[in-house]
Write a protein that holds these residues in place. Structure first.
Motif, PDB file in Angstrom:
ATOM      1  N   ALA A  28       0.747  -1.144   0.118  1.00 35.64           N
ATOM      2  CA  ALA A  28       0.109  -0.085   0.031  1.00 35.64           C
ATOM      3  C   ALA A  28       1.041   1.403   0.161  1.00 35.64           C
ATOM      4  CB  ALA A  28      -0.830  -0.008   1.239  1.00 35.64           C
ATOM      5  N   ALA A  29       0.280   2.475  -0.403  1.00 32.82           N
ATOM      6  CA  ALA A  29       1.055   3.743  -0.361  1.00 32.82           C
ATOM      7  C   ALA A  29       1.130   4.085   0.977  1.00 32.82           C
ATOM      8  CB  ALA A  29       0.145   4.783  -0.913  1.00 32.82           C
ATOM      9  N   CYS A  91       9.041   4.758  -4.150  1.00 36.07           N
ATOM     10  CA  CYS A  91       9.388   5.013  -2.882  1.00 36.07           C
ATOM     11  C   CYS A  91      10.089   6.400  -2.663  1.00 36.07           C
ATOM     12  CB  CYS A  91      10.210   4.108  -2.591  1.00 36.07           C
ATOM     13  SG  CYS A  91       9.680   2.283  -2.264  1.00 36.07           S
ATOM     14  N   VAL A  92       9.882   6.604  -1.199  1.00 38.42           N
ATOM     15  CA  VAL A  92      10.723   7.934  -1.033  1.00 38.42           C
ATOM     16  C   VAL A  92      11.209   7.697   0.322  1.00 38.42           C
ATOM     17  CG1 VAL A  92       8.681   8.981   0.199  1.00 38.42           C
ATOM     18  CG2 VAL A  92      10.354  10.567  -0.410  1.00 38.42           C
ATOM     19  N   PRO A  93      12.721   8.154   0.725  1.00 37.55           N
ATOM     20  CA  PRO A  93      13.560   7.900   1.899  1.00 37.55           C
ATOM     21  C   PRO A  93      12.759   8.720   2.715  1.00 37.55           C
ATOM     22  CG  PRO A  93      14.854   8.678   0.294  1.00 37.55           C
ATOM     23  CD  PRO A  93      13.394   8.795  -0.455  1.00 37.55           C
ATOM     24  N   ASP A  94      12.538   8.372   4.158  1.00 35.15           N
ATOM     25  CA  ASP A  94      12.046   9.216   4.989  1.00 35.15           C
ATOM     26  C   ASP A  94      12.983   9.106   6.349  1.00 35.15           C
ATOM     27  OD1 ASP A  94      10.224  10.795   6.787  1.00 35.15           O
ATOM     28  OD2 ASP A  94       9.305   8.999   7.176  1.00 35.15           O
ATOM     29  N   GLN A 103       9.907   4.317   2.283  1.00 35.26           N
ATOM     30  CA  GLN A 103       8.435   4.101   2.279  1.00 35.26           C
ATOM     31  C   GLN A 103       7.835   4.128   0.725  1.00 35.26           C
ATOM     32  OE1 GLN A 103       6.813   7.611   4.320  1.00 35.26           O
ATOM     33  NE2 GLN A 103       6.830   6.484   6.189  1.00 35.26           N
ATOM     34  N   THR A 104       6.732   3.753   0.564  1.00 36.29           N
ATOM     35  CA  THR A 104       6.232   3.710  -0.640  1.00 36.29           C
ATOM     36  C   THR A 104       5.315   5.081  -0.590  1.00 36.29           C
ATOM     37  OG1 THR A 104       4.429   2.385   0.125  1.00 36.29           O
ATOM     38  CG2 THR A 104       5.720   1.134  -0.995  1.00 36.29           C
ATOM     39  N   ARG A 105       5.348   5.786  -1.821  1.00 37.62           N
ATOM     40  CA  ARG A 105       4.782   6.915  -2.019  1.00 37.62           C
ATOM     41  C   ARG A 105       3.361   6.646  -2.923  1.00 37.62           C
ATOM     42  NH1 ARG A 105       6.833   9.448  -6.814  1.00 37.62           N
ATOM     43  NH2 ARG A 105       6.406  11.572  -6.009  1.00 37.62           N
ATOM     44  N   ARG A 106       3.345   5.704  -3.271  1.00 39.48           N
ATOM     45  CA  ARG A 106       2.015   5.078  -4.205  1.00 39.48           C
ATOM     46  C   ARG A 106       1.931   3.559  -3.853  1.00 39.48           C
ATOM     47  NH1 ARG A 106       3.489   2.367  -8.510  1.00 39.48           N
ATOM     48  NH2 ARG A 106       5.391   2.923  -9.723  1.00 39.48           N
TER      49      ARG A 106
END
Ligand SMILES: [Zn+2]
Length: 151
Positions: A28-29, A91-94, A103-106
């Motif tokens: 999931a996003a 994905c995007v690093p948080d 983390q997934t961004r979508r």
């Protein structure tokens, strides 16, 4: 090649670059898929270690933290070090208190390759030659042609 039980990803060869990380199920996003871990070192130490592979000097497993320190995933790293760059990543690093969570961004489909935007910085002037050294082959329609951050 591993099939971790607790993370929805596995590593195998990628069409983008060498190895890649792929979803083993629908994700999931906004789901955290893995932590980008490794030895946390100073920038001075990161420069001293560079390059770890003389035949491929522009390839590292570094992740730059906001406070200037660097995670070197070559040491004590996990599968996250194989996640490839994309100019249109899923994905995007948080960063949370000096730790990096991917983390997934979508929503991500089962079997899809996970990517994030490396947005690399260099001390050298942003020349065409430098961009070429960090060339991007992600295949996105709006690929900027380099893994460097253009600003
Ligand atoms: Zn690209």
């Amino acid at each position: 090649m591993t099939f971790p039980l607790n993370t929805p990803i596995w590593v195998h060869s990628s069409a983008v670059h060498g190895k890649g990380v792929f979803a083993t199920r629908h994700i999931a996003a906004g789901e955290t898929v893995i932590e980008y871990v490794g030895e946390i070192i100073t920038m001075t130490e990161a420069l001293r270690r560079h390059p770890h592979d003389a035949a491929n000097p522009d390839h590292t497993f570094y992740f730059h933290l906001d406070d200037g320190r660097v995670i070197d995933a070559l040491k004590e790293g996990n599968d996250s070090k194989w996640i490839n760059h994309s100019c249109r990543p899923n994905c995007v690093p948080d960063e949370v208190k000096g730790r990096i969570f991917i983390q997934t961004r979508r929503p991500v489909f089962k079997g899809e390759e996970l990517t994030f935007d490396y947005g690399l910085f260099s001390d050298e002037p942003l020349t065409e030659d430098l961009k070429a050294r960090y060339a991007c082959r992600c295949g996105a329609k709006k690929c900027r042609g380099t893994m460097l951050a253009l600003r």
